[in-house]
Motif scaffolding. Structure first.
Motif, PDB file in Angstrom:
ATOM      1  N   HIS A  17      -6.940   2.754   6.103  1.00 18.82           N
ATOM      2  CA  HIS A  17      -5.870   2.907   5.118  1.00 18.82           C
ATOM      3  C   HIS A  17      -5.086   1.604   4.997  1.00 18.82           C
ATOM      4  N   SER A  18      -5.761   0.584   4.531  1.00 22.93           N
ATOM      5  CA  SER A  18      -5.138  -0.713   4.335  1.00 22.93           C
ATOM      6  C   SER A  18      -4.345  -0.699   3.041  1.00 22.93           C
ATOM      7  N   SER A  19      -3.758  -1.831   2.720  1.00 21.81           N
ATOM      8  CA  SER A  19      -2.983  -1.901   1.489  1.00 21.81           C
ATOM      9  C   SER A  19      -3.895  -1.756   0.272  1.00 21.81           C
ATOM     10  N   TRP A  20      -3.310  -1.399  -0.839  1.00 19.85           N
ATOM     11  CA  TRP A  20      -4.004  -1.135  -2.096  1.00 19.85           C
ATOM     12  C   TRP A  20      -4.938  -2.290  -2.468  1.00 19.85           C
ATOM     13  N   SER A  22      -7.239  -3.805  -0.853  1.00 16.80           N
ATOM     14  CA  SER A  22      -7.564  -4.811   0.153  1.00 16.80           C
ATOM     15  C   SER A  22      -9.053  -4.797   0.492  1.00 16.80           C
ATOM     16  N   ASP A  74      -7.391   4.651  -3.972  1.00 15.50           N
ATOM     17  CA  ASP A  74      -7.888   3.341  -3.545  1.00 15.50           C
ATOM     18  C   ASP A  74      -9.403   3.345  -3.361  1.00 15.50           C
ATOM     19  N   ALA A 122     -11.255  -1.849   5.125  1.00 22.04           N
ATOM     20  CA  ALA A 122     -10.570  -1.260   3.981  1.00 22.04           C
ATOM     21  C   ALA A 122     -11.406  -0.216   3.248  1.00 22.04           C
ATOM     22  N   TYR A 148      -0.778   5.947  -2.591  1.00 26.22           N
ATOM     23  CA  TYR A 148      -1.040   4.676  -3.267  1.00 26.22           C
ATOM     24  C   TYR A 148      -0.505   4.641  -4.694  1.00 26.22           C
ATOM     25  N   HIS A 151       1.711   1.471  -5.648  1.00 22.58           N
ATOM     26  CA  HIS A 151       1.238   0.173  -5.161  1.00 22.58           C
ATOM     27  C   HIS A 151       1.855  -0.901  -5.978  1.00 22.58           C
TER      28      HIS A 151
END
Length: 151
Positions: A17-20, A22, A74, A122, A148, A151
């Protein structure tokens, strides 16, 4: 009786669950005559086909052969509008040939072979960055995905 807290030095597994957006999602596009193209997936909708208005223009394909949509979870979803083979995971009950792309997913369009790539850390289909389903037969469940939408 309360459960024991993990030791402070115990390794904590990561999640996917990394950033949008990624993990540098991109397509590797290859054919015999034109060599290799690397196309970054940095838009929420990418169109692929022979029409000059597409994001990815590939000769020998239909005017709009496929779309890739970056969804609210995502994930990257491939919808094939023209003929071609895929090894991606179909969405249950999907009649429009829409599939979830995971790292290494391959598909074809005319003379083109295309591979979706995203760093495993990711790729939501790779819990904890390992093999889908875990090492051996057990793997702890990941926490729920972040929201998300903002984001």
């Amino acid at each position: 009786m309360r459960p024991e807290a993990p030791a402070p030095h115990a390794p904590q597994p990561t999640t996917t669950h990394s950033s949008w957006g990624s993990g540098e999602p991109h397509l590797l596009i290859v054919n015999e005559e034109d060599g290799r193209i690397v196309f970054p997936l940095d838009a929420d909708l990418v169109t692929i086909g022979s029409d000059g208005g597409n994001h990815v223009v590939l000769e020998g394909t239909m005017p709009l052969h496929a779309t890739i949509r970056h969804d609210e979870h995502d994930e990257y979803l491939l919808t094939m509008h023209g003929p071609g083979e895929t090894n991606a995971r179909p969405i249950g009950g999907s009649e429009d040939r829409t599939e979830v792309l995971r790292t290494g997913a391959r598909f074809t369009m005319g003379p083109w072979r295309i591979v979706f790539m995203r760093a495993e850390y990711a790729d939501h289909g790779r819990p904890y960055g390992g093999r889908e389903g875990g090492e051996g037969t057990h793997q702890r469940r990941q926490p729920d995905r972040p929201d998300y939408r903002h984001h």
